[in-house]
Design an enzyme around this catalytic site. Structure first.
Site, short mmCIF file in Angstrom:
data_model
loop_
_atom_site.label_atom_id
_atom_site.label_comp_id
_atom_site.label_asym_id
_atom_site.label_seq_id
_atom_site.Cartn_x
_atom_site.Cartn_y
_atom_site.Cartn_z
CG ASP A 48 -1.12 1.73 -1.32
OD1 ASP A 48 -1.21 2.41 -0.28
OD2 ASP A 48 -1.86 1.89 -2.30
CG HIS B 152 -4.99 2.14 -8.55
ND1 HIS B 152 -3.93 2.89 -9.04
CD2 HIS B 152 -5.52 2.90 -7.57
CE1 HIS B 152 -3.84 4.02 -8.37
NE2 HIS B 152 -4.80 4.05 -7.47
CD GLU C 114 -1.32 1.53 -11.15
OE1 GLU C 114 -2.56 1.66 -11.15
OE2 GLU C 114 -0.55 2.51 -11.20
C1 GLP Z 1 -3.72 6.21 -4.69
C2 GLP Z 1 -3.58 5.06 -3.68
C3 GLP Z 1 -4.88 4.36 -3.46
C4 GLP Z 1 -5.97 5.39 -3.49
C5 GLP Z 1 -6.13 5.91 -4.88
C6 GLP Z 1 -7.09 7.08 -5.01
O1 GLP Z 1 -2.67 6.31 -5.57
N1 GLP Z 1 -2.56 4.09 -3.94
O2 GLP Z 1 -4.84 3.62 -2.26
O3 GLP Z 1 -7.18 4.82 -3.08
O4 GLP Z 1 -4.89 6.18 -5.49
O5 GLP Z 1 -6.58 8.22 -4.43
P1 GLP Z 1 -7.48 9.46 -4.06
O6 GLP Z 1 -8.38 9.01 -2.97
O7 GLP Z 1 -6.51 10.52 -3.58
O8 GLP Z 1 -8.21 9.85 -5.27
#
Ligand code: GLP
Length: 261
Positions: A67, A138, A143
């Site tokens: 993404d 997500h 989302e």
């Molecule tokens: C982000 C990304 C995801 C990620 C998730 C969790 O916004 N778009 O790909 O897996 O949210 O993030 P984190 O691992 O920092 O908690």
């Protein structure tokens, strides 16, 4: 789903790195699905250490990221392209251009997204996809409400995701972009092996739905229950709301170590 509950992020990083190193040794031109965020950092640290120790090379491997924010300038430190280069790609020996990601500055977004899907297929598909999960459930930036069959497209970020990610933008939620490009749930489901990492109490609710909840667009990660080869790596806090946690622990302990994940 195979659920593995481990003591800490170091153990999670080591187990996931074992699977990736095995894959790349077996198939040097493997296609890796790379995720940004804090969850996979222990995996990238471990892979960088094993590369530095001469135990693995990514010289022939390829990668696709999940993404990207829409509209951030190319030199912004929080574009996911810059983040994945800093966290992983530039620490090992990928060939120039071997890791690709959605272009958040594309002028024709639908055409770019279709071409990105085509590029993944042309590379032979993703062999191993690393995933985190958001507190809203997500995966990638799919989302709540995302089509369970979605493909790479533009999405509007939820307020909660922008709040969660404000820590990367000086704590200012208004500095977090409102839109993103993300591989769809259908895109992610096409990967051959999916390794999802979640740690900390703030992920416990999302993990509860992911593993033991009903498959629903409200908790988009639940689509992974339909995938034939998903490994979920958790610490005790992220696993704290799992009804069958003891059973998952016993199952994994009874598994011969050589089987890996
Ligand atoms: C982000 C990304 C995801 C990620 C998730 C969790 O916004 N778009 O790909 O897996 O949210 O993030 P984190 O691992 O920092 O908690």
């Amino acid at each position: 789903m195979e659920i593995v509950i481990l003591p800490d992020t170091t153990a999670i990083g080591a187990l996931a790195a074992d699977a990736i190193v095995n894959l790349v040794q077996r198939k040097p031109d493997a296609v890796l699905g790379l995720a940004t965020g804090s969850s996979p950092l222990a995996i990238y640290d471990e892979l960088a250490a094993r590369y530095a120790a001469g135990q693995v090379s990514f010289a022939q491997a390829r990668g696709f990221t999940l993404d990207e924010y829409v509209g951030l300038p190319a030199d912004h430190p929080e574009t996911y392209r810059n983040v994945i280069h800093k966290d992983f790609v530039d620490r090992v020996d990928f060939a120039e251009g071997a890791v690709r990601g959605p272009d958040g500055l594309a002028t024709d977004i639908p055409a770019f997204c279709a071409a990105y899907e085509d590029a993944i297929v042309a590379a032979g598909g993703v062999d191993l996809q690393i995933l985190g999960i958001g507190t809203v459930g997500h995966i990638g930036f799919n989302e709540p409400g995302s089509s369970l069959a979605s493909r790479t497209r533009i999405k509007t970020l939820t307020r909660q995701t922008r709040i969660d990610n404000a820590r990367f933008f000086g704590g200012d939620v208004d500095a977090v972009p409102t839109h993103c490009l993300t591989q769809g749930l259908g895109t992610i489901m096409a990967a051959r092996h999916i390794v999802l990492v979640a740690t900390g109490p703030q992920k416990a609710e999302a993990v509860h739905h992911l593993v033991e909840g009903a498959v629903s667009a409200l908790w988009p990660g639940t689509i992974l229950q339909h995938h034939p080869h998903v490994t979920v790596l958790l610490d005790g806090a992220a696993a704290s709301r799992l009804q069958l946690a003891d059973y998952y622990r016993e199952t994994y302990q009874a598994k011969p170590a050589w089987q890996g994940i």
